[in-house]
Structures are given as C-alpha cells and as structure tokens.
Design a protein around this motif. Structure first.
Motif, PDB file in Angstrom:
ATOM      1  N   GLY A  19      15.992  37.385  49.720  1.00  0.00           N
ATOM      2  CA  GLY A  19      15.987  38.379  48.654  1.00  0.00           C
ATOM      3  C   GLY A  19      17.160  38.224  47.700  1.00  0.00           C
ATOM      4  O   GLY A  19      16.999  38.296  46.478  1.00  0.00           O
ATOM      5  N   LEU A  20      18.362  38.005  48.249  1.00  0.00           N
ATOM      6  CA  LEU A  20      19.541  37.837  47.401  1.00  0.00           C
ATOM      7  C   LEU A  20      19.465  36.544  46.585  1.00  0.00           C
ATOM      8  O   LEU A  20      19.919  36.502  45.439  1.00  0.00           O
ATOM      9  CB  LEU A  20      20.806  37.833  48.262  1.00  0.00           C
ATOM     10  N   THR A  21      18.868  35.497  47.166  1.00  0.00           N
ATOM     11  CA  THR A  21      18.725  34.243  46.428  1.00  0.00           C
ATOM     12  C   THR A  21      17.814  34.422  45.228  1.00  0.00           C
ATOM     13  O   THR A  21      18.128  33.984  44.110  1.00  0.00           O
ATOM     14  CB  THR A  21      18.167  33.143  47.352  1.00  0.00           C
ATOM     15  N   VAL A  22      16.682  35.077  45.446  1.00  0.00           N
ATOM     16  CA  VAL A  22      15.739  35.318  44.343  1.00  0.00           C
ATOM     17  C   VAL A  22      16.371  36.212  43.280  1.00  0.00           C
ATOM     18  O   VAL A  22      16.237  35.967  42.073  1.00  0.00           O
ATOM     19  CB  VAL A  22      14.438  35.938  44.879  1.00  0.00           C
ATOM     20  N   LEU A  23      17.090  37.250  43.719  1.00  0.00           N
ATOM     21  CA  LEU A  23      17.738  38.160  42.768  1.00  0.00           C
ATOM     22  C   LEU A  23      18.785  37.434  41.932  1.00  0.00           C
ATOM     23  O   LEU A  23      18.849  37.597  40.704  1.00  0.00           O
ATOM     24  CB  LEU A  23      18.383  39.319  43.522  1.00  0.00           C
ATOM     25  N   ALA A  24      19.619  36.623  42.585  1.00  0.00           N
ATOM     26  CA  ALA A  24      20.658  35.891  41.854  1.00  0.00           C
ATOM     27  C   ALA A  24      20.046  34.912  40.861  1.00  0.00           C
ATOM     28  O   ALA A  24      20.513  34.790  39.724  1.00  0.00           O
ATOM     29  CB  ALA A  24      21.562  35.154  42.843  1.00  0.00           C
ATOM     30  N   MET A  25      18.985  34.222  41.268  1.00  0.00           N
ATOM     31  CA  MET A  25      18.333  33.285  40.352  1.00  0.00           C
ATOM     32  C   MET A  25      17.721  34.002  39.160  1.00  0.00           C
ATOM     33  O   MET A  25      17.791  33.520  38.024  1.00  0.00           O
ATOM     34  CB  MET A  25      17.256  32.496  41.101  1.00  0.00           C
ATOM     35  N   ALA A  26      17.107  35.161  39.405  1.00  0.00           N
ATOM     36  CA  ALA A  26      16.508  35.922  38.311  1.00  0.00           C
ATOM     37  C   ALA A  26      17.567  36.362  37.306  1.00  0.00           C
ATOM     38  O   ALA A  26      17.369  36.282  36.092  1.00  0.00           O
ATOM     39  CB  ALA A  26      15.761  37.133  38.869  1.00  0.00           C
ATOM     40  N   LEU A  27      18.708  36.822  37.811  1.00  0.00           N
ATOM     41  CA  LEU A  27      19.779  37.252  36.904  1.00  0.00           C
ATOM     42  C   LEU A  27      20.342  36.077  36.107  1.00  0.00           C
ATOM     43  O   LEU A  27      20.655  36.207  34.919  1.00  0.00           O
ATOM     44  CB  LEU A  27      20.899  37.927  37.715  1.00  0.00           C
ATOM     45  N   LEU A  64      23.238  27.128  42.299  1.00  0.00           N
ATOM     46  CA  LEU A  64      24.302  28.092  42.002  1.00  0.00           C
ATOM     47  C   LEU A  64      24.192  29.339  42.872  1.00  0.00           C
ATOM     48  O   LEU A  64      25.205  29.931  43.262  1.00  0.00           O
ATOM     49  CB  LEU A  64      24.240  28.494  40.532  1.00  0.00           C
ATOM     50  N   ALA A  65      22.968  29.760  43.178  1.00  0.00           N
ATOM     51  CA  ALA A  65      22.752  31.017  43.888  1.00  0.00           C
ATOM     52  C   ALA A  65      22.948  30.889  45.396  1.00  0.00           C
ATOM     53  O   ALA A  65      23.310  31.877  46.056  1.00  0.00           O
ATOM     54  CB  ALA A  65      21.347  31.546  43.596  1.00  0.00           C
ATOM     55  N   LEU A  66      22.717  29.711  45.958  1.00  0.00           N
ATOM     56  CA  LEU A  66      22.726  29.556  47.418  1.00  0.00           C
ATOM     57  C   LEU A  66      24.048  29.970  48.085  1.00  0.00           C
ATOM     58  O   LEU A  66      24.017  30.742  49.050  1.00  0.00           O
ATOM     59  CB  LEU A  66      22.377  28.111  47.792  1.00  0.00           C
ATOM     60  N   PRO A  67      25.211  29.488  47.633  1.00  0.00           N
ATOM     61  CA  PRO A  67      26.442  29.860  48.351  1.00  0.00           C
ATOM     62  C   PRO A  67      26.693  31.362  48.375  1.00  0.00           C
ATOM     63  O   PRO A  67      27.024  31.935  49.421  1.00  0.00           O
ATOM     64  CB  PRO A  67      27.540  29.116  47.565  1.00  0.00           C
ATOM     65  N   GLY A  68      26.550  32.009  47.219  1.00  0.00           N
ATOM     66  CA  GLY A  68      26.796  33.449  47.168  1.00  0.00           C
ATOM     67  C   GLY A  68      25.813  34.238  48.004  1.00  0.00           C
ATOM     68  O   GLY A  68      26.195  35.152  48.746  1.00  0.00           O
ATOM     69  N   ALA A  69      24.527  33.907  47.887  1.00  0.00           N
ATOM     70  CA  ALA A  69      23.510  34.615  48.668  1.00  0.00           C
ATOM     71  C   ALA A  69      23.720  34.387  50.165  1.00  0.00           C
ATOM     72  O   ALA A  69      23.544  35.308  50.980  1.00  0.00           O
ATOM     73  CB  ALA A  69      22.114  34.147  48.247  1.00  0.00           C
ATOM     74  N   PHE A  70      24.106  33.179  50.541  1.00  0.00           N
ATOM     75  CA  PHE A  70      24.324  32.846  51.953  1.00  0.00           C
ATOM     76  C   PHE A  70      25.472  33.661  52.536  1.00  0.00           C
ATOM     77  O   PHE A  70      25.332  34.306  53.581  1.00  0.00           O
ATOM     78  CB  PHE A  70      24.602  31.345  52.065  1.00  0.00           C
ATOM     79  N   LEU A  71      26.613  33.662  51.851  1.00  0.00           N
ATOM     80  CA  LEU A  71      27.779  34.372  52.382  1.00  0.00           C
ATOM     81  C   LEU A  71      27.567  35.880  52.393  1.00  0.00           C
ATOM     82  O   LEU A  71      27.827  36.552  53.407  1.00  0.00           O
ATOM     83  CB  LEU A  71      29.008  34.014  51.557  1.00  0.00           C
ATOM     84  N   ILE A  72      27.081  36.445  51.297  1.00  0.00           N
ATOM     85  CA  ILE A  72      26.929  37.903  51.219  1.00  0.00           C
ATOM     86  C   ILE A  72      25.888  38.398  52.210  1.00  0.00           C
ATOM     87  O   ILE A  72      26.082  39.438  52.867  1.00  0.00           O
ATOM     88  CB  ILE A  72      26.552  38.317  49.779  1.00  0.00           C
TER      89      ILE A  72
END
Length: 391
Positions: A19-27, A64-72
């Motif tokens: 969910g966070l990966t999709v959200l980050a990519m959309a933004l 770009l989204a993977l590291p942030g979504a993974f850690l959070i």
C-alpha cells in the motif's frame, strides 16, 4: 512453528508495504502528469500515448518508492506487534529478536536483488523508451511543441507563442535557433500560421515581424537585422529514426556502466560519471539490507508508554541518507573523490551502526542496561500465561 512464524510476520507487513509503495508512486507521478498532458495534447491518440509514458515512468518511481515504503512499513509493523504484546509473548516463549528479524532480512535480500534489476536494467531501458515516445510525438505533431505562453526547447530551438488557435493560427511568436558553430537566428512575429508542407515536415509563416542573425561575440551594431511583412520558415523536419540507446549514463545498464568506467578513451560519457552512477545504484541496493535492523530499533516498544517517534526518525534517516548520496554522486562524478571511497563508507557506517544498536537492543537495551527477556529452561510459559499451575 518457525516457518509459520515467518509467514505470519511477512504477511503482517506485506500488505502495508504494498500500500505504501503504491501511494508513494502515485504521489511521485502527480508532478509528471501535467508535463505528460502537455506532451500528448497534440496527439491523435492522447490516452494511449499518455498510458505508454506513464508505464515507462513506473520503474523509475518504483525504485524511488521502495526504500521508504520498506522502512516505514516495517517500523509500523514492529510498532503494532509491540503494542499488541505479540513480540513480548514471542520473546517470553524463547524467540529472540534475532529470530524475529530473520524473515525481514530474507525479504530485504529479495528486495535488494529487485532494486538492482530495476535500477540496473529496467530503469535505463524505460527511460530510453520514454524519451523515444516523446521524440516521436513531437515529430508527429508540431502542435505539441507550440504551447501557449510557455518557452519550449526543442533540439536547437527555443519557441514561445502567445496563443494557439484552431487551424494552426498563432498569436505573437518568438523563435530562437542556435547553430553548432555559434550562429543564432532570432525571429519574432505579430501573428503566424503553422502548416504541414509534407508528411513530417512543417513550416511557420510569420507576419509583420522582425529578427536578426548574429553570434554571441558580435556587438549589437554588427547584427544582421531582418524586417519583413511575411516570412515562411521551416520549424521541424522529419529527422528519421530516434538515436540508439546510451545517450547518457542514465540509459546504460550496470555492465555497460562498468565497461564505460574502465574505458581508457574519453567518449560521450566520462569514465568518472559512469563509475559514480554504477556505485550509486549498487550502494543504494546494499543499504536495503540494513533496513530491517533499523526498523526493529525504531519500531520496537516494550515499555508501558507508547512511542510514536519511530516513523518520524525513519523519515529523517531516509532524507539524510538521500541527501548524502546525492552530494556524493556530484562529487564522484566530477572526479573529486573516487566512487568507491564516496559511496561504500556510507554503506559500512550505516550497516555497522545498525548492527551495533540492534545487538545492544537484543541483549539488553540501547540506553539502559535492562536485561533482555529470554526463556528459562524448564519453564512452561504457555501455562504461566494462562494462569495455570504446571503439572
């Protein structure tokens, strides 16, 4: 039991990670949608063209989204398991933090390999494909180049027009063309008309205007001035097939970057730039391996008072590492420091600090010397937790 525990921990985290990966990519994609709309505005198949452009942007924004979504997502998962008492129950049953973090470390190995695949192969290919689609769209319809009240650079021309009306009619128009030898031609017109002479070849007719031809070193009095009532001028001509892949380092695969880094002869891409890009991509993938330990450190909450600072600290950590890597990329690309000396000490420092702090946490506590929760031999914790005497 342990295989079931691994599946449970990964399942608890996987949904939030997706969910966070999709959200980050959309933004991240939102800032490109306006540009894509402008590019496809003159195309006969705008929706299909826009879909292709967005599809080719996915590898870039996914990486770009993977590291942030993974850690959070890991921090939030560990925090939720801590608050619900599940981690305390596991530790009381003899499952150490080393065992709890193991499935996340295994997942990080898969994610690091995926990051190398994306940044090393898919992203360069999709970047080239994106540029090729934009090139073809601009050559199919010159109307996509002429945008109202916007300076648009196309090849060696800078174009501005006040308005674009139906039938190719233009308002006040400004065109500046720069030649490789330094000569420049400036044309302005009070109005104009855009028409296609032949398939793939266009011209603009400027009315009631003026211009000049000059070089940068020429004083203004030596400019060749032009005044005209009507002037027809070619704007875009069909130039054939798009160039081959490899126009810059961002279009090169990892093996190609490695080959360029060791090249003795200078080319379009400097060896220092190729080496810096190679180490930048590989070091970012390596940093993913330390994130499970960082997530445990920031997300674990075994006290009575709930903490909510883990996510904030995680975001600050990601931003800090990102800025350091960006600065290092600039310095190594310019040859100020060797690439391996710029990137890999960062990876080593982050990994060593995360391992040290995780061991302190697993074996006692980071700040205090609180003893860890561990199983004692001969204790039936299931009966104790249920309030029943051992038989």
């Amino acid at each position: 039991m342990f295989a079931r525990l691994d599946r449970y921990l990964i399942r608890s985290f996987l949904g939030m990670f997706a969910g966070l990966t999709v959200l980050a990519m959309a933004l991240l994609l939102l800032e490109r949608l306006i540009r894509i709309t402008e590019i496809v505005s003159g195309s006969g198949s705008a929706f299909a063209s826009a879909s292709l452009l967005v599809a080719n942007l996915i590898p870039h924004y996914l990486n770009l989204a993977l590291p942030g979504a993974f850690l959070i997502s890991m921090i939030l998962t560990i925090d939720r398991l801590s608050r619900s008492g599940e981690i305390v129950a596991l530790m009381a049953a003899g499952v150490s933090l080393y065992r709890i973090v193991l499935p996340f470390v295994q997942f990080s190995l898969v994610l690091a390999a995926a990051s190398l695949l994306i940044s090393g192969f898919l992203q360069p290919l999709s970047r080239y494909s994106y540029r090729e689609i934009v090139y073809n769209l601009q050559h199919q319809s010159v109307l996509s180049v002429f945008q109202e009240q916007k300076f648009v650079q196309y090849d060696n021309r800078i174009i501005w027009t006040d308005s674009v009306l139906p039938g190719g009619r233009l308002g006040q128009t400004f065109i500046l063309e720069s030649e490789p030898d330094g000569a420049r031609t400036l044309l302005t017109g009070g109005s104009g008309k855009l028409r296609e002479i032949r398939a793939g070849e266009w011209e603009i007719t400027l009315l009631g205007g003026a211009g000049a031809s000059y070089r940068d070193a020429d004083p203004p009095e030596e400019y060749d001035r032009i005044e005209y009532g009507e002037l027809s001028w070619p704007v875009i001509a069909e130039t054939g097939q798009y160039r081959a892949r490899g126009g810059d380092e961002r279009e090169l695969f990892l093996p190609e970057l490695l080959a360029k880094a060791g090249a003795a002869m200078p080319g379009d891409i400097a060896p220092a730039v190729a080496a810096a890009t190679f180490h930048d991509r590989t070091s970012r993938a390596a940093l993913l391996l330390a994130m499970p330990l960082i997530a445990i450190i920031l997300g674990l909450n075994l006290g009575r008072v709930a903490r909510s600072s883990g996510v904030v600290l995680g975001i600050l950590f990601l931003l800090g590492v990102q800025k350091v890597l960006e600065y290092t990329l600039v310095q190594t690309s310019e040859g100020v420091i060797p690439p391996w000396m710029g990137f890999w000490p960062i990876v080593v420092v982050v990994a060593a600090a995360s391992i040290f702090l995780f061991r302190r946490l697993a074996e006692g506590g980071i700040i205090t010397n609180r003893p860890r929760i561990a199983a004692r031999p001969g204790t039936d914790y299931a009966s104790a937790l249920a309030g029943k005497p051992r038989t």
